[in-house]
Scaffold this motif. Structure first.
Motif, PDB file in Angstrom:
ATOM      1  N   THR A 103      -2.541 -10.575 -69.500  1.00  0.00           N
ATOM      2  CA  THR A 103      -3.725 -10.927 -68.706  1.00  0.00           C
ATOM      3  C   THR A 103      -3.454 -11.041 -67.211  1.00  0.00           C
ATOM      4  O   THR A 103      -4.169 -10.462 -66.397  1.00  0.00           O
ATOM      5  N   VAL A 104      -2.428 -11.804 -66.854  1.00  0.00           N
ATOM      6  CA  VAL A 104      -2.222 -12.132 -65.437  1.00  0.00           C
ATOM      7  C   VAL A 104      -1.766 -10.912 -64.632  1.00  0.00           C
ATOM      8  O   VAL A 104      -2.392 -10.553 -63.622  1.00  0.00           O
ATOM      9  N   LEU A 105      -0.709 -10.257 -65.071  1.00  0.00           N
ATOM     10  CA  LEU A 105      -0.183  -9.118 -64.295  1.00  0.00           C
ATOM     11  C   LEU A 105      -1.199  -7.975 -64.162  1.00  0.00           C
ATOM     12  O   LEU A 105      -1.384  -7.454 -63.064  1.00  0.00           O
ATOM     13  N   PRO A 106      -1.887  -7.568 -65.257  1.00  0.00           N
ATOM     14  CA  PRO A 106      -2.881  -6.492 -65.081  1.00  0.00           C
ATOM     15  C   PRO A 106      -3.943  -6.841 -64.035  1.00  0.00           C
ATOM     16  O   PRO A 106      -4.350  -5.987 -63.250  1.00  0.00           O
ATOM     17  N   SER A 107      -4.371  -8.109 -64.000  1.00  0.00           N
ATOM     18  CA  SER A 107      -5.425  -8.477 -63.039  1.00  0.00           C
ATOM     19  C   SER A 107      -4.903  -8.429 -61.601  1.00  0.00           C
ATOM     20  O   SER A 107      -5.663  -8.216 -60.661  1.00  0.00           O
ATOM     21  N   LEU A 108      -3.603  -8.632 -61.420  1.00  0.00           N
ATOM     22  CA  LEU A 108      -3.021  -8.601 -60.077  1.00  0.00           C
ATOM     23  C   LEU A 108      -2.693  -7.175 -59.638  1.00  0.00           C
ATOM     24  O   LEU A 108      -2.847  -6.815 -58.474  1.00  0.00           O
ATOM     25  N   ARG A 109      -2.246  -6.360 -60.598  1.00  0.00           N
ATOM     26  CA  ARG A 109      -1.822  -4.990 -60.246  1.00  0.00           C
ATOM     27  C   ARG A 109      -2.988  -4.130 -59.782  1.00  0.00           C
ATOM     28  O   ARG A 109      -2.804  -3.161 -59.055  1.00  0.00           O
ATOM     29  N   GLU A 110      -4.202  -4.461 -60.224  1.00  0.00           N
ATOM     30  CA  GLU A 110      -5.347  -3.612 -59.860  1.00  0.00           C
ATOM     31  C   GLU A 110      -5.946  -4.001 -58.504  1.00  0.00           C
ATOM     32  O   GLU A 110      -6.868  -3.363 -58.034  1.00  0.00           O
ATOM     33  N   LYS A 111      -5.413  -5.063 -57.890  1.00  0.00           N
ATOM     34  CA  LYS A 111      -5.974  -5.499 -56.606  1.00  0.00           C
ATOM     35  C   LYS A 111      -4.972  -5.308 -55.475  1.00  0.00           C
ATOM     36  O   LYS A 111      -3.770  -5.265 -55.703  1.00  0.00           O
ATOM     37  N   HIS A 112      -5.517  -5.201 -54.238  1.00  0.00           N
ATOM     38  CA  HIS A 112      -4.643  -4.964 -53.085  1.00  0.00           C
ATOM     39  C   HIS A 112      -5.049  -5.847 -51.911  1.00  0.00           C
ATOM     40  O   HIS A 112      -6.166  -6.350 -51.842  1.00  0.00           O
ATOM     41  N   ASP A 113      -4.109  -5.988 -50.981  1.00  0.00           N
ATOM     42  CA  ASP A 113      -4.350  -6.703 -49.723  1.00  0.00           C
ATOM     43  C   ASP A 113      -4.925  -8.096 -49.971  1.00  0.00           C
ATOM     44  O   ASP A 113      -4.429  -8.827 -50.809  1.00  0.00           O
ATOM     45  N   GLU A 114      -5.993  -8.436 -49.228  1.00  0.00           N
ATOM     46  CA  GLU A 114      -6.504  -9.803 -49.314  1.00  0.00           C
ATOM     47  C   GLU A 114      -7.049 -10.134 -50.707  1.00  0.00           C
ATOM     48  O   GLU A 114      -6.954 -11.268 -51.167  1.00  0.00           O
ATOM     49  N   PHE A 115      -7.589  -9.123 -51.411  1.00  0.00           N
ATOM     50  CA  PHE A 115      -8.126  -9.360 -52.758  1.00  0.00           C
ATOM     51  C   PHE A 115      -6.991  -9.752 -53.712  1.00  0.00           C
ATOM     52  O   PHE A 115      -7.155 -10.613 -54.574  1.00  0.00           O
ATOM     53  N   MET A 116      -5.834  -9.097 -53.531  1.00  0.00           N
ATOM     54  CA  MET A 116      -4.673  -9.448 -54.358  1.00  0.00           C
ATOM     55  C   MET A 116      -4.222 -10.880 -54.052  1.00  0.00           C
ATOM     56  O   MET A 116      -3.895 -11.655 -54.950  1.00  0.00           O
ATOM     57  N   LEU A 117      -4.235 -11.239 -52.749  1.00  0.00           N
ATOM     58  CA  LEU A 117      -3.807 -12.594 -52.364  1.00  0.00           C
ATOM     59  C   LEU A 117      -4.726 -13.647 -52.998  1.00  0.00           C
ATOM     60  O   LEU A 117      -4.254 -14.664 -53.499  1.00  0.00           O
ATOM     61  N   ARG A 118      -6.039 -13.373 -52.985  1.00  0.00           N
ATOM     62  CA  ARG A 118      -6.987 -14.331 -53.589  1.00  0.00           C
ATOM     63  C   ARG A 118      -6.722 -14.486 -55.089  1.00  0.00           C
ATOM     64  O   ARG A 118      -6.751 -15.584 -55.643  1.00  0.00           O
ATOM     65  N   GLU A 119      -6.507 -13.345 -55.736  1.00  0.00           N
ATOM     66  CA  GLU A 119      -6.253 -13.362 -57.188  1.00  0.00           C
ATOM     67  C   GLU A 119      -4.955 -14.120 -57.488  1.00  0.00           C
ATOM     68  O   GLU A 119      -4.881 -14.900 -58.440  1.00  0.00           O
ATOM     69  N   LEU A 120      -3.941 -13.900 -56.663  1.00  0.00           N
ATOM     70  CA  LEU A 120      -2.653 -14.567 -56.867  1.00  0.00           C
ATOM     71  C   LEU A 120      -2.805 -16.086 -56.755  1.00  0.00           C
ATOM     72  O   LEU A 120      -2.260 -16.838 -57.569  1.00  0.00           O
ATOM     73  N   LYS A 136      -5.471 -17.820 -57.292  1.00  0.00           N
ATOM     74  CA  LYS A 136      -6.204 -18.288 -58.480  1.00  0.00           C
ATOM     75  C   LYS A 136      -5.267 -18.343 -59.693  1.00  0.00           C
ATOM     76  O   LYS A 136      -5.248 -19.317 -60.442  1.00  0.00           O
ATOM     77  N   ARG A 137      -4.461 -17.280 -59.849  1.00  0.00           N
ATOM     78  CA  ARG A 137      -3.569 -17.196 -61.014  1.00  0.00           C
ATOM     79  C   ARG A 137      -2.486 -18.266 -60.986  1.00  0.00           C
ATOM     80  O   ARG A 137      -2.110 -18.816 -62.018  1.00  0.00           O
ATOM     81  N   TRP A 138      -1.960 -18.543 -59.803  1.00  0.00           N
ATOM     82  CA  TRP A 138      -0.925 -19.575 -59.676  1.00  0.00           C
ATOM     83  C   TRP A 138      -1.519 -20.960 -59.989  1.00  0.00           C
ATOM     84  O   TRP A 138      -0.915 -21.769 -60.681  1.00  0.00           O
ATOM     85  N   SER A 139      -2.717 -21.185 -59.495  1.00  0.00           N
ATOM     86  CA  SER A 139      -3.389 -22.461 -59.748  1.00  0.00           C
ATOM     87  C   SER A 139      -3.630 -22.626 -61.253  1.00  0.00           C
ATOM     88  O   SER A 139      -3.356 -23.686 -61.840  1.00  0.00           O
ATOM     89  N   ASN A 140      -4.138 -21.560 -61.911  1.00  0.00           N
ATOM     90  CA  ASN A 140      -4.367 -21.590 -63.363  1.00  0.00           C
ATOM     91  C   ASN A 140      -3.062 -21.803 -64.120  1.00  0.00           C
ATOM     92  O   ASN A 140      -3.015 -22.519 -65.122  1.00  0.00           O
ATOM     93  N   HIS A 141      -2.010 -21.143 -63.639  1.00  0.00           N
ATOM     94  CA  HIS A 141      -0.713 -21.242 -64.321  1.00  0.00           C
ATOM     95  C   HIS A 141      -0.225 -22.695 -64.317  1.00  0.00           C
ATOM     96  O   HIS A 141       0.280 -23.194 -65.326  1.00  0.00           O
ATOM     97  N   LYS A 142      -0.416 -23.366 -63.188  1.00  0.00           N
ATOM     98  CA  LYS A 142       0.034 -24.771 -63.100  1.00  0.00           C
ATOM     99  C   LYS A 142      -0.771 -25.662 -64.051  1.00  0.00           C
ATOM    100  O   LYS A 142      -0.234 -26.595 -64.641  1.00  0.00           O
ATOM    101  N   VAL A 143      -2.065 -25.329 -64.208  1.00  0.00           N
ATOM    102  CA  VAL A 143      -2.899 -26.082 -65.166  1.00  0.00           C
ATOM    103  C   VAL A 143      -2.386 -25.841 -66.585  1.00  0.00           C
ATOM    104  O   VAL A 143      -2.242 -26.767 -67.390  1.00  0.00           O
TER     105      VAL A 143
END
Length: 329
Positions: free
Chosen positions: A78-95, A97-104
């Motif tokens: 789930t996490v890597l596919p959602s990050l690999r399809e995004k670039h630049d600022e969109f990738m940063l936003r997704e990252l 979100k994903r890091w925050s979710n991961h900590k939860v």
């Protein structure tokens, strides 16, 4: 699950898997009710029972491994596919979100598996549940993406230097990941981000200075330099880590002032001589402020000041001598 009947691994893990799936659905924003205290107790108790059964039914080691595998599976599917399809600022936003979710996810799963932390892990000196959870993200997500992330961040910083509006909050959140992923060590932030950022900063200001030194008078150049230093300091307070401040300002000072000190101070109609001659106190105090921050930066200023005082003094003496000889005559 009756406490007295032995829970076999497959059965027990099947039950845990349902709880983990529920947690993933909540993180993905799917319609899923929150965990009730009964849900939580059932999951905690299942782990407790599976770890306290008589051998060979003590499944502590297997559950410790499955805890890690739960993160690995979620990250790869789930996490890597959602990050690999995004670039630049969109990738940063997704990252972010994903890091925050991961900590939860780490927080919840380490609660379910808490009994492992207290006994099995403590006795065997294994990495704790929190560390295992964060290490999964570091090894699978961070190691793959940190180069792309670093380049995207540096590109945004340069856009901001050129006067564009950027989202500083996203940079702050991304750079916090570089710090947090070190779990108490700054190595990841320093090696994977800061070193490249400082190199880029030096190159950026080297380009700027080479134009300004040709186009600007000494006072104008110093105004620009002071403004740049102020802005870089502001960057640190908004999104860079505070430990970067000294290194960053040293880079800027080197490129803008150390490299061009002689050219700047000796500019024909506006350098240090001219400022002293014309009594430009504000410009001279700015010169002192800027050059005092550089190692041996005030030496050339002091030399020019010495020449100025000597010349003025000599002129006054000559004037007095001339006046005296005229009087005699």
């Amino acid at each position: 699950m009756n406490q007295r009947s032995t829970i076999d691994l497959e059965h027990g893990w099947d039950f845990m898997q349902r709880g983990i799936t529920k947690l993933k659905n909540i993180l993905e924003g799917l319609p899923e009710p929150q965990f009730s205290s009964e849900d939580y107790m059932m999951l905690y108790t299942t782990i407790y029972n599976m770890c306290t059964q008589k051998p060979p039914h003590d499944y502590s080691q297997q559950l410790y491994d499955k805890y890690r595998e739960a993160f690995e599976e979620y990250i790869t599917t789930t996490v890597l596919p959602s990050l690999r399809e995004k670039h630049d600022e969109f990738m940063l936003r997704e990252l972010v979100k994903r890091w925050s979710n991961h900590k939860v996810m780490v927080r919840w799963l380490s609660r379910f598996f808490h009994y492992l932390d207290r006994y099995f892990i403590a006795r065997r000196s294994l990495p704790g549940l929190n560390e295992v959870g964060l290490t999964c993200f570091r090894d699978l997500v961070y190691q793959e993406l940190n180069g792309k992330v670093r380049d995207a961040v540096i590109s945004l910083i340069d856009q901001e230097r050129e006067g564009e509006q950027i989202d500083r909050a996203i940079l702050k959140n991304v750079l916090d990941i570089f710090v947090e992923i070190g779990m108490g060590s700054m190595d990841y932030y320093e090696n994977d981000f800061e070193a490249a950022m400082l190199k880029d900063t030096a190159a950026y200001y080297s380009r700027k200075a080479s134009n300004w030194i040709l186009e600007d008078s000494c006072p104008d150049y110093m105004l620009q330099a002071e403004e740049c230093l102020k802005r870089e300091k502001d960057r640190v307070s908004h999104y860079l880590h505070s430990s970067s401040e000294t290194k960053l300002l040293e880079k800027v000072q080197h490129e803008l002032l150390s490299v061009y000190a002689t050219q700047l101070l000796e500019k024909e109609h506006s350098g240090c001589h001219a400022l002293l001659r014309d009594d430009k106190v504000e410009d001279l105090s700015r010169m002192y402020r800027l050059f005092s921050k550089i190692p041996r930066g005030l030496d050339p200023v002091a030399n020019i000041f010495k020449q100025h005082v000597t010349a003025e003094g000599t002129a006054l003496v000559k004037q007095a001598e001339d006046a005296a000889s005229n009087k005699k005559a």
